[in-house]
Design a protein around this motif. Structure first.
Motif, short mmCIF file in Angstrom:
data_model
loop_
_atom_site.label_atom_id
_atom_site.label_comp_id
_atom_site.label_asym_id
_atom_site.label_seq_id
_atom_site.Cartn_x
_atom_site.Cartn_y
_atom_site.Cartn_z
N PRO A 29 -1.60 -3.31 -12.09
CA PRO A 29 -0.50 -3.61 -11.18
C PRO A 29 0.63 -2.60 -11.35
O PRO A 29 0.71 -1.91 -12.36
N GLY A 30 1.50 -2.55 -10.34
CA GLY A 30 2.56 -1.57 -10.40
C GLY A 30 3.74 -1.93 -9.53
O GLY A 30 3.78 -3.00 -8.91
N TYR A 31 4.68 -1.00 -9.49
CA TYR A 31 5.93 -1.20 -8.75
C TYR A 31 5.66 -1.02 -7.26
O TYR A 31 5.21 0.04 -6.83
N ARG A 32 5.95 -2.04 -6.50
CA ARG A 32 5.59 -2.00 -5.08
C ARG A 32 6.37 -0.95 -4.29
O ARG A 32 5.84 -0.32 -3.39
N GLY A 33 7.65 -0.76 -4.68
CA GLY A 33 8.46 0.25 -3.99
C GLY A 33 7.80 1.62 -4.08
O GLY A 33 7.80 2.39 -3.11
N ALA A 34 7.21 1.91 -5.23
CA ALA A 34 6.54 3.20 -5.41
C ALA A 34 5.25 3.24 -4.61
O ALA A 34 4.94 4.23 -3.96
N ARG A 35 4.53 2.15 -4.67
CA ARG A 35 3.25 2.11 -3.97
C ARG A 35 3.45 2.35 -2.47
O ARG A 35 2.72 3.09 -1.83
N TYR A 36 4.48 1.72 -1.90
CA TYR A 36 4.74 1.91 -0.47
C TYR A 36 5.11 3.36 -0.18
O TYR A 36 4.69 3.94 0.83
N ALA A 37 5.92 3.95 -1.07
CA ALA A 37 6.31 5.35 -0.86
C ALA A 37 5.09 6.26 -0.95
O ALA A 37 4.91 7.17 -0.14
N LEU A 38 4.22 6.00 -1.94
CA LEU A 38 3.03 6.84 -2.11
C LEU A 38 2.12 6.77 -0.88
O LEU A 38 1.50 7.76 -0.50
N ALA A 39 2.07 5.60 -0.28
CA ALA A 39 1.17 5.41 0.85
C ALA A 39 1.81 5.80 2.18
O ALA A 39 1.14 5.85 3.21
N SER A 40 3.09 6.13 2.15
CA SER A 40 3.83 6.24 3.41
C SER A 40 3.41 7.41 4.28
O SER A 40 3.71 7.45 5.46
N ARG A 41 2.76 8.43 3.70
CA ARG A 41 2.36 9.60 4.51
C ARG A 41 0.89 9.53 4.91
O ARG A 41 0.32 10.49 5.38
N GLY A 42 0.26 8.40 4.61
CA GLY A 42 -1.14 8.23 4.97
C GLY A 42 -2.11 8.86 3.98
O GLY A 42 -3.30 8.97 4.26
#
Ligand code: PLP
Length: 479
Positions: free
Chosen positions: A212-225
């Motif tokens: 598991p991890g920090y969701r804010g980071a996960r969203y940023a990592l995924a934000s460019r597809g």
């Protein structure tokens, strides 16, 4: 034609009349070519002054809604629906009232939740807002407010005295190897993460994230597809041994000094192995050092960034925990060759951070108040942590398992229950928390509650634990 107009709103009569007439023309209730009553007639019918009606008619004429025909009166413009509406750019309403908007893209992540939008006790990541030294802060703020120098523009990289103070603090408190010109001030850690993606990611690059991890980071990592690969944990820290089997990556996000949310601390040999792996694989490590100030018994591990010169690390920090989340100030430390890239990205992505806040933090740090505040909070949070653990041990034994390192501002209570439901239930009783399962990506989630004890008073800790005992003890929250 005009008998459906009601001028009973709080806005000035002229504004109400204008809006209602314009709306009716736009949605074709008053079709092109139809005649409007004379200003005298409308004023009489509505019981308002003729000047008001004339002013509205003049405005409608100027904007092309209506046209006058000498000797005949005022008419809805013939070309209104083909021409004028495009020019004024108002959305055309369909009969059911739905605006015809340009295409709307699909939302990238399906699990965004807005639970963090409110500040409740036990909200993870929230500091003790009552313990903030607001008087000293306000004194500095008022002092800075009167400085003309802070009323204009400044550098996108950040206010120099603040970068200087942060560099000094990070060198001495966190062992970070940096000079002020490597520091970039950001709008919270979240913008720092977003800038990393802007600067370093190309389409198709793979990125790794703790799970598991920090969701804010996960969203940023995924934000460019880009494809995001989850790296599992072993004993509550990133499983460094799992990395070689996962192939290459451009970026890896981690929280080595206090894994979020499980709380483990990556030891020195694991840090060395991670850095070696990153160097061999040409991978950038994002080190999120979000709450290292709050280690209660031992000095926290120095930052991984400082372990040797030219470590491939982008160091991210934030004042959200040490001061206030509402300030929205974080920072990035990047290797020298990347500084210009990041400053350029920051320029595009929001430009400067608010200067007055930056200057206030700088003075707060320069005068030693930051260090004193952090020291006081460390003591306070340690007391709360002890109290919370004691209450959990006394009342929730057998119902939950605390996952605890002596650090940080939150505690995970693991348990076999529907954590989404329990978290929502607590919210209705005024307590924030996040479900542990929501920090997992993919299958095989563990369940529990992530409880941010720093923001809860002693009384709130007791009330919340008692509530949990009542809920978990009497009617188990089935999974
Ligand atoms: C793991 C982690 N990193 C960073 C942050 C700080 O984010 P920000 O500075 O955007 O408020 C938080 C806040 O909750 C966090 O939990």
């Amino acid at each position: 034609m005009i008998d459906d107009i009601r001028l009973d709103g709080p806005e000035p009569l002229q504004q109400q009349l204008y809006q209602q007439l314009a709306e009716r023309i736009i949605d074709r209730r008053y079709p092109a070519g139809s005649r409007l009553p004379s200003s005298r007639q409308l004023a009489l019918d509505m019981g308002i002054s003729r000047n008001t009606v004339n002013a509205v008619y003049d405005q409608l004429k100027a904007e092309g809604f209506v046209q006058s025909q000498p000797g005949k009166g005022l008419f809805v413009h013939q070309r209104i629906h083909s021409d004028t509406l495009q020019r004024i750019g108002r959305p055309v309403l369909q009969p059911d009232g739905v605006a015809l908007l340009p295409p709307i893209p699909k939302l990238q992540a399906s699990k965004y939740d807005r639970a963090g939008d409110v500040s409740l006790p036990f909200q993870p990541g929230l500091p003790d807002l009552d313990a903030f030294p607001i008087r000293s802060w306000n004194r500095i703020l008022h002092h800075q407010e009167s400085r003309k120098r802070l009323r204009g523009y400044d550098s996108s990289q950040g206010y120099l005295p603040l970068r200087h103070a942060i560099a000094e603090y990070l060198r001495s408190a966190r062992g970070v190897r940096c000079q002020e010109h490597q520091v970039i001030i950001t709008n919270g850690a979240q913008q720092a993460l977003s800038l990393v993606m802007d600067v370093l990611l190309k389409p198709g690059d793979r990125v790794f994230s703790e799970n598991p991890g920090y969701r804010g980071a996960r969203y940023a990592l995924a934000s460019r597809g880009n494809p995001v690969t989850s790296v599992p944990l072993k004993r509550q820290v990133l499983d460094v041994d799992a990395l070689p089997a996962l192939g290459p990556a451009r970026l890896l996000f981690c929280t080595p000094t206090h894994q979020y949310p499980m709380g483990g601390i990556l030891d020195i040999s694991q840090r060395m192995a991670l850095l070696r792996w990153a160097q061999q694989n040409q991978t950038w490590l994002i080190e999120d050092d979000y709450d290292s100030e709050f280690h209660f018994y031992n000095k926290p591990f120095a930052a991984m960034q400082g372990m040797f010169d030219h470590a491939p690390v982008l160091y991210v920090g934030s004042f959200s925990k040490t001061l206030l989340p509402a300030l929205r100030v974080g920072y990035l430390v990047v290797p020298e060759p990347l500084v210009d890239h990041f400053v350029q990205a920051k320029q595009v992505n929001g430009g400067e951070s608010p200067l007055l806040i930056q200057a206030t933090i700088a003075e707060f740090m320069e005068t030693g108040q930051f260090t004193r505040h952090v020291r006081r909070m460390r003591q306070l949070y340690r007391d709360k942590w002890l109290h919370f653990q004691a209450r959990v041990a006394a009342e929730l034994d057998g119902l939950v398992t605390p996952v605890a390192e002596s650090a940080g501002m939150h505690l995970v209570l693991e348990g076999d229950f529907d954590d989404q439901e329990l978290s929502l239930w607590l919210r209705t009783r005024g307590f924030g928390s996040t479900p542990l399962s929501s920090h997992f990506f993919g299958e095989g989630n563990r369940t529990g509650l992530v409880m941010g004890f720093a923001s809860a008073s002693e009384h709130e800790i007791e009330t919340c634990v008692a509530l949990l005992r009542e809920r978990l003890g009497s009617s188990p929250v089935a999974r």
